[in-house]
Write a protein that holds these residues in place. Structure first.
Motif, short mmCIF file in Angstrom:
data_model
loop_
_atom_site.label_atom_id
_atom_site.label_comp_id
_atom_site.label_asym_id
_atom_site.label_seq_id
_atom_site.Cartn_x
_atom_site.Cartn_y
_atom_site.Cartn_z
N LEU A 116 -71.73 -16.08 107.68
CA LEU A 116 -70.52 -17.30 109.28
C LEU A 116 -70.07 -17.00 110.65
CD1 LEU A 116 -70.40 -20.01 108.94
CD2 LEU A 116 -67.50 -19.18 107.74
N VAL A 117 -70.78 -17.76 110.97
CA VAL A 117 -70.90 -18.25 112.65
C VAL A 117 -69.88 -19.44 112.68
CG1 VAL A 117 -71.03 -17.61 115.09
CG2 VAL A 117 -72.67 -16.15 113.27
N ARG A 118 -68.24 -19.06 113.13
CA ARG A 118 -68.08 -20.64 113.61
C ARG A 118 -67.70 -20.26 116.00
NH1 ARG A 118 -70.40 -22.62 110.90
NH2 ARG A 118 -69.68 -23.66 108.52
N ARG A 119 -67.58 -21.77 115.79
CA ARG A 119 -67.17 -21.55 117.73
C ARG A 119 -65.82 -21.88 117.35
NH1 ARG A 119 -70.69 -22.15 121.23
NH2 ARG A 119 -72.48 -22.87 120.58
N ARG A 120 -64.78 -21.05 118.51
CA ARG A 120 -63.05 -21.36 118.25
C ARG A 120 -62.82 -23.04 118.16
NH1 ARG A 120 -61.27 -18.65 124.15
NH2 ARG A 120 -63.21 -19.29 124.60
N GLY A 121 -62.16 -22.85 117.02
CA GLY A 121 -61.71 -24.88 117.12
C GLY A 121 -62.38 -25.20 115.81
N GLN A 122 -63.66 -24.38 115.43
CA GLN A 122 -64.15 -24.70 113.86
C GLN A 122 -63.38 -24.26 112.56
OE1 GLN A 122 -68.57 -23.37 114.76
NE2 GLN A 122 -69.24 -25.85 115.17
N ALA A 157 -63.66 -11.12 110.85
CA ALA A 157 -63.35 -9.81 109.64
C ALA A 157 -63.99 -10.68 108.78
CB ALA A 157 -61.46 -10.27 109.05
N ALA A 158 -63.77 -9.74 107.74
CA ALA A 158 -64.40 -9.96 106.36
C ALA A 158 -63.67 -10.25 105.58
CB ALA A 158 -64.78 -8.63 106.12
N TYR A 159 -64.19 -11.18 105.10
CA TYR A 159 -63.08 -11.72 104.03
C TYR A 159 -63.88 -11.56 102.03
CZ TYR A 159 -61.30 -13.80 107.57
OH TYR A 159 -59.73 -14.15 108.83
N GLY A 191 -67.11 -9.25 95.21
CA GLY A 191 -68.59 -9.59 96.34
C GLY A 191 -68.71 -8.82 96.93
N SER A 192 -69.61 -8.92 97.47
CA SER A 192 -70.51 -8.56 99.49
C SER A 192 -69.57 -8.97 99.96
CB SER A 192 -71.26 -8.27 98.90
OG SER A 192 -72.18 -8.34 97.10
N GLY A 193 -69.22 -9.89 100.19
CA GLY A 193 -68.01 -10.46 101.11
C GLY A 193 -68.50 -11.73 102.11
N THR A 194 -67.96 -12.12 102.75
CA THR A 194 -68.72 -13.72 103.98
C THR A 194 -67.84 -12.74 105.47
OG1 THR A 194 -68.63 -15.03 102.43
CG2 THR A 194 -68.04 -15.57 105.08
N ARG A 195 -68.61 -12.36 106.33
CA ARG A 195 -68.62 -11.78 107.43
C ARG A 195 -68.41 -12.78 108.39
NH1 ARG A 195 -69.63 -9.05 103.64
NH2 ARG A 195 -69.26 -6.58 103.94
N LEU A 196 -67.24 -13.61 109.00
CA LEU A 196 -67.05 -14.38 109.90
C LEU A 196 -66.61 -13.67 110.93
CD1 LEU A 196 -66.37 -16.91 110.20
CD2 LEU A 196 -63.75 -16.74 109.81
N THR A 197 -67.43 -14.62 111.82
CA THR A 197 -67.48 -14.16 113.05
C THR A 197 -67.18 -15.38 113.84
OG1 THR A 197 -68.96 -11.96 113.20
CG2 THR A 197 -69.17 -12.96 115.50
N VAL A 198 -65.91 -15.55 115.06
CA VAL A 198 -65.44 -16.33 115.92
C VAL A 198 -66.16 -16.33 117.52
CG1 VAL A 198 -63.74 -18.01 116.49
CG2 VAL A 198 -63.41 -16.82 114.10
N VAL A 199 -66.76 -16.97 117.84
CA VAL A 199 -67.52 -17.03 119.17
C VAL A 199 -66.49 -17.75 119.95
CG1 VAL A 199 -69.59 -16.14 118.45
CG2 VAL A 199 -69.90 -18.30 118.79
#
Lengths: 111, 115
Positions: B11-17, B88-90, B107-115
């Motif tokens: 999951l990629v999110r911009r700052r503030g989302q 992080a990985a959640y 579970g296999s996790g969700t890798r969150l990247t905040v750009v």
């Protein structure tokens, strides 16, 4: 609270035996578990010790000494696929029973 | 018997989302746990839930983070107004009961990247 200490890295050759130690501090110890994680994938449960002594499951064994607040994971006949991170974890009955993990030990198996 | 299912995987999110992470426990498991993992670090406990109840949220940041496990549907970890430090990985885990000798299934996790 709880704290767990384990070595950050261990390197061994294929076919060898390796021991990963874990010391812990908790106020309401309930058991020591071990988990394996490959390359940031899903951690998988390996073993659980609630009582002193050695538990054997195939090539992997886990040991616990409650009086010493110490345990270890023993891996025999190492294979390349055993290269992974290994985490010890404790359940603390005084703190909601949640599982608290150590920082992990990276095991590198060389041919 | 499917294992613990997490989505999305990345999951990629911009700052503030907002970020919404989903976790469906194994069939028959009624206890759900969320953990966060930074690169080359251990798993940090965030929250422990049962159906419609938060049992222990002592690892959750006080602001922006919330979790639920409704009567129907998956458990949701929600992060509002994401910041770079949330990357992080959640991981979500489940167990059949609150018993020490039952290992968690992750579970296999969700890798969150905040750009």
């Amino acid at each position: 609270g709880q704290s767990l200490e384990q070595p950050s890295e261990v390197t061994a050759v294929e076919g060898a035996i390796v021991q990963i130690n874990c010391t812990y501090q908790t106020s309401g110890f309930y058991g020591l578990s071990w988990y394996q994680q490959h390359d940031g994938g899903a951690p998988t449960f390996l073993s659980y010790n609630a009582l002193d002594g050695l538990e054997e499951t195939g090539r992997f064994s886990s040991f616990l000494s409650r009086s010493d607040s110490y345990g270890y994971l023993l891996l025999q006949e190492l294979q390349m696929k055993d290269s992974a991170s290994y985490f010890c974890a404790v359940r603390d009955a005084s703190n909601g029973n949640k599982l608290v993990f150590g920082a992990g030990t990276i095991l590198r198996v060389k041919s | 018997n499917a294992g613990v299912m997490q989505n999305p995987r990345h999951l990629v999110r911009r700052r503030g989302q907002e970020a919404r992470l989903r976790c469906s426990p194994m069939k028959g498991h009624s206890h759900v746990y969320w953990y966060r993992q930074l690169p080359e670090e251990g798993l940090k406990f965030m929250v422990y839930l049962q159906k419609e109840n938060i049992i222990d949220e002592s690892g959750m940041p006080k602001e922006r983070f919330s979790a639920e496990f409704p009567k129907e549907g998956p458990s949701i970890l929600r992060i509002q107004q994401v910041v770079r430090g949330d990357s992080a990985a959640y991981f979500c885990a489940s167990s059949p009961r609150d018993s020490s000798n039952y290992g968690y299934t992750f579970g296999s996790g969700t890798r969150l990247t905040v750009v």
